[in-house]
Write a protein that holds these residues in place. Structure first.
Motif, PDB file in Angstrom:
ATOM      1  N   TRP A 102       0.824  -1.218   0.000  1.00  0.00           N
ATOM      2  CA  TRP A 102       0.000   0.000   0.000  1.00  0.00           C
ATOM      3  C   TRP A 102       0.854   1.261   0.000  1.00  0.00           C
ATOM      4  CZ3 TRP A 102      -1.927  -3.941   3.511  1.00  0.00           C
ATOM      5  CH2 TRP A 102      -1.195  -4.049   4.716  1.00  0.00           C
ATOM      6  N   TYR A 103       2.031   1.217   0.578  1.00  0.00           N
ATOM      7  CA  TYR A 103       2.886   2.416   0.557  1.00  0.00           C
ATOM      8  C   TYR A 103       3.342   2.698  -0.879  1.00  0.00           C
ATOM      9  CZ  TYR A 103       2.934   2.000   5.610  1.00  0.00           C
ATOM     10  OH  TYR A 103       2.558   1.931   6.921  1.00  0.00           O
ATOM     11  N   TRP A 104       3.702   1.631  -1.587  1.00  0.00           N
ATOM     12  CA  TRP A 104       4.144   1.799  -2.978  1.00  0.00           C
ATOM     13  C   TRP A 104       2.999   2.330  -3.829  1.00  0.00           C
ATOM     14  CZ3 TRP A 104       3.083  -0.041  -7.906  1.00  0.00           C
ATOM     15  CH2 TRP A 104       4.089   0.172  -8.865  1.00  0.00           C
ATOM     16  N   ARG A 105       1.803   1.742  -3.663  1.00  0.00           N
ATOM     17  CA  ARG A 105       0.630   2.160  -4.465  1.00  0.00           C
ATOM     18  C   ARG A 105       0.219   3.598  -4.130  1.00  0.00           C
ATOM     19  NH1 ARG A 105      -1.542  -1.660  -8.565  1.00  0.00           N
ATOM     20  NH2 ARG A 105       0.012  -3.285  -8.326  1.00  0.00           N
ATOM     21  N   PRO A 109       7.663   7.692  -0.958  1.00  0.00           N
ATOM     22  CA  PRO A 109       8.989   7.635  -1.598  1.00  0.00           C
ATOM     23  C   PRO A 109       9.847   6.512  -1.001  1.00  0.00           C
ATOM     24  CG  PRO A 109       8.911   9.408  -0.007  1.00  0.00           C
ATOM     25  CD  PRO A 109       7.542   8.813   0.001  1.00  0.00           C
ATOM     26  N   CYS A 110       9.374   5.298  -1.105  1.00  0.00           N
ATOM     27  CA  CYS A 110      10.040   4.158  -0.459  1.00  0.00           C
ATOM     28  C   CYS A 110      11.154   3.620  -1.360  1.00  0.00           C
ATOM     29  CB  CYS A 110       9.016   3.074  -0.167  1.00  0.00           C
ATOM     30  SG  CYS A 110       8.477   2.202  -1.646  1.00  0.00           S
ATOM     31  N   ARG A 111      11.814   2.587  -0.885  1.00  0.00           N
ATOM     32  CA  ARG A 111      12.979   2.077  -1.646  1.00  0.00           C
ATOM     33  C   ARG A 111      12.597   1.611  -3.043  1.00  0.00           C
ATOM     34  NH1 ARG A 111      15.455  -0.994   3.498  1.00  0.00           N
ATOM     35  NH2 ARG A 111      16.751   0.705   4.264  1.00  0.00           N
ATOM     36  N   LEU A 112      11.442   0.968  -3.209  1.00  0.00           N
ATOM     37  CA  LEU A 112      11.097   0.519  -4.575  1.00  0.00           C
ATOM     38  C   LEU A 112      10.794   1.698  -5.491  1.00  0.00           C
ATOM     39  CD1 LEU A 112       9.112  -2.788  -4.953  1.00  0.00           C
ATOM     40  CD2 LEU A 112      11.562  -2.377  -4.778  1.00  0.00           C
ATOM     41  N   ASP A 116      15.006   5.960   0.255  1.00  0.00           N
ATOM     42  CA  ASP A 116      15.967   5.282   1.124  1.00  0.00           C
ATOM     43  C   ASP A 116      15.328   4.658   2.364  1.00  0.00           C
ATOM     44  OD1 ASP A 116      15.308   7.509   2.494  1.00  0.00           O
ATOM     45  OD2 ASP A 116      17.318   8.400   2.516  1.00  0.00           O
ATOM     46  N   ARG A 117      13.985   4.509   2.348  1.00  0.00           N
ATOM     47  CA  ARG A 117      13.321   3.883   3.494  1.00  0.00           C
ATOM     48  C   ARG A 117      12.331   2.834   3.021  1.00  0.00           C
ATOM     49  NH1 ARG A 117      10.374   8.680   6.463  1.00  0.00           N
ATOM     50  NH2 ARG A 117       9.528   6.996   7.736  1.00  0.00           N
ATOM     51  N   CYS A 118      12.115   1.840   3.865  1.00  0.00           N
ATOM     52  CA  CYS A 118      10.990   0.924   3.640  1.00  0.00           C
ATOM     53  C   CYS A 118       9.916   1.332   4.642  1.00  0.00           C
ATOM     54  CB  CYS A 118      11.390  -0.535   3.843  1.00  0.00           C
ATOM     55  SG  CYS A 118       9.944  -1.630   3.756  1.00  0.00           S
ATOM     56  N   GLU A 127       0.499  -7.623   6.050  1.00  0.00           N
ATOM     57  CA  GLU A 127       0.385  -8.452   4.843  1.00  0.00           C
ATOM     58  C   GLU A 127       1.736  -8.659   4.168  1.00  0.00           C
ATOM     59  OE1 GLU A 127      -2.673  -9.437   3.501  1.00  0.00           O
ATOM     60  OE2 GLU A 127      -3.835  -8.517   5.110  1.00  0.00           O
ATOM     61  N   HIS A 128       2.811  -8.228   4.785  1.00  0.00           N
ATOM     62  CA  HIS A 128       4.088  -8.160   4.067  1.00  0.00           C
ATOM     63  C   HIS A 128       4.918  -9.438   4.179  1.00  0.00           C
ATOM     64  CE1 HIS A 128       2.865  -4.059   3.433  1.00  0.00           C
ATOM     65  NE2 HIS A 128       3.898  -3.872   2.629  1.00  0.00           N
ATOM     66  N   ALA A 129       6.142  -9.343   3.671  1.00  0.00           N
ATOM     67  CA  ALA A 129       6.968 -10.534   3.439  1.00  0.00           C
ATOM     68  C   ALA A 129       7.564 -11.113   4.723  1.00  0.00           C
ATOM     69  CB  ALA A 129       8.097 -10.169   2.476  1.00  0.00           C
TER      70      ALA A 129
END
Ligand SMILES: Cc1cc2nc3c(=O)[nH]c(=O)nc-3n(C[C@H](O)[C@H](O)[C@H](O)COP(=O)(O)OP(=O)(O)OC[C@H]3O[C@@H](n4cnc5c(N)ncnc54)[C@H](O)[C@@H]3O)c2cc1C
Ligand code: SF4
Length: 273
Positions: A102-105, A109-112, A116-118, A127-129
């Motif tokens: 959800w942060y990416w969507r 401004p995450c690492r993906l 420079d942060r997750c 729900e994560h890895a």
């Protein structure tokens, strides 16, 4: 934006590929993807099933009902998304779908996204890895990819042939991508080796239309048994054996997934007999 509809591979010259558009269109709408040229690849990507070869343009709906397709792959398709999405969504597009983090969507401004942060590791990550999650804790959402990994599928692209596992890479500081596909490289076909038996089990937060919290595919071939998981690592995750689940490194609020994975792996292996 320009839309191209090539009818020959030789006509390809850059642009953003789109097949069913179930992933590309929402990402364009939300501004996460941008493109000057959209390339509709339906005229050049094979569609259909011939023995053990599956065109990458074959839809999930076509795969889920075809008796030539091993059970694990049929079930992975049947349990994915909704009937409408499975009618539009192609095999190739499914393998290349982006993370549902959800942060990416939401374009944190995450690492993906190159930052420079997750944000998930520091924030909400239920729900994560639970594997390979120290750089990016996203959980790969493809049921289909896990099934193909257990089935030891091979992929033919417009440039090379590779094992399904080689299509994916865990992102790191030097390279934030989760696949090894180069720009302009098109997935054309997937090939399955002979399989004696296979199964796919999926835990989800409701019975239908839900991404895998944990998906477990197991397949028995002449050479042994392979077990692969969806929803547990930034890429589809192959276990060397059931005991690998004990080596999981969950985040504080994703530890419940380890128990689910252990239970489903045990059940999948029992189902294989
Ligand atoms: C609400 C929702 C629920 C879902 N639930 C699930 C689920 O439970 N399980 C699951 O596994 N999936 C699920 N999905 C994912 C869905 O199955 C995929 O969106 C679909 O299969 C993608 O196929 P497409 O043809 O529409 O891809 P597109 O949107 O056209 O493309 C997706 C990506 O693949 C690239 N691409 C497409 N074809 C090729 C090709 N041949 N070669 C190279 N690149 C290509 C595109 O450039 C793009 O990056 C869900 C999707 C949605 C929207
Ligand atoms: S899990 Fe990955 S995609 Fe999600 S916030 Fe962290 S780095 Fe970004």
């Amino acid at each position: 934006m320009k839309l191209l509809r090539p009818s020959d591979l030789a006509e390809l010259d850059g642009g953003l590929f789109v097949h069913g558009g179930t992933e590309v269109v929402p990402l364009l709408r939300d501004g996460i993807l941008t493109a000057d040229t959209l390339v509709d690849v339906r005229g050049i990507v094979p569609r259909g099933i011939e023995g053990n070869r599956i065109g990458a343009g074959t839809t999930l709906a076509e795969l889920e009902v075809d008796p030539q397709i091993p059970e694990a792959l049929r079930e992975a398709c049947r349990l994915a998304a909704s009937p409408q999405l499975r009618n539009m969504g192609s095999l190739g597009g499914n393998l290349l779908q982006s993370t549902r983090c959800w942060y990416w969507r939401l374009e944190y401004p995450c690492r993906l996204h190159g930052g420079d942060r997750c944000h998930a590791a520091e924030g909400e990550h239920r729900e994560h890895a639970i594997f390979a999650n120290d750089f990016c804790a996203s959980a790969h959402p493809s049921d289909v990819a896990a099934a193909l990994l257990a089935l030891d599928a091979r992929v033919r692209t417009s440039r090379r042939e590779l094992g399904l596992a080689e299509l994916y890479r865990v992102p790191d500081d030097a390279d934030r991508r989760t696949t090894t596909l180069e720009p302009g490289e098109l997935i054309l076909e997937v090939e399955l080796p002979p399989v004696e038996a296979s199964v796919y089990l999926k835990a989800m937060d409701r019975k239908r239309w839900s991404f895998p919290q944990v998906g477990v595919a197991a397949a028995r071939t002449g050479g042994g048994t392979r077990v692969a998981l969806a929803g547990v690592a930034p890429i589809p995750w192959l276990l060397a054996g059931p005991e690998d689940v004990d080596g999981a490194t969950p985040l504080p609020r994703s530890a419940w997934k380890v128990d689910v994975a252990r239970a489903l792996v045990g059940r999948a292996l029992a189902d294989l007999g």
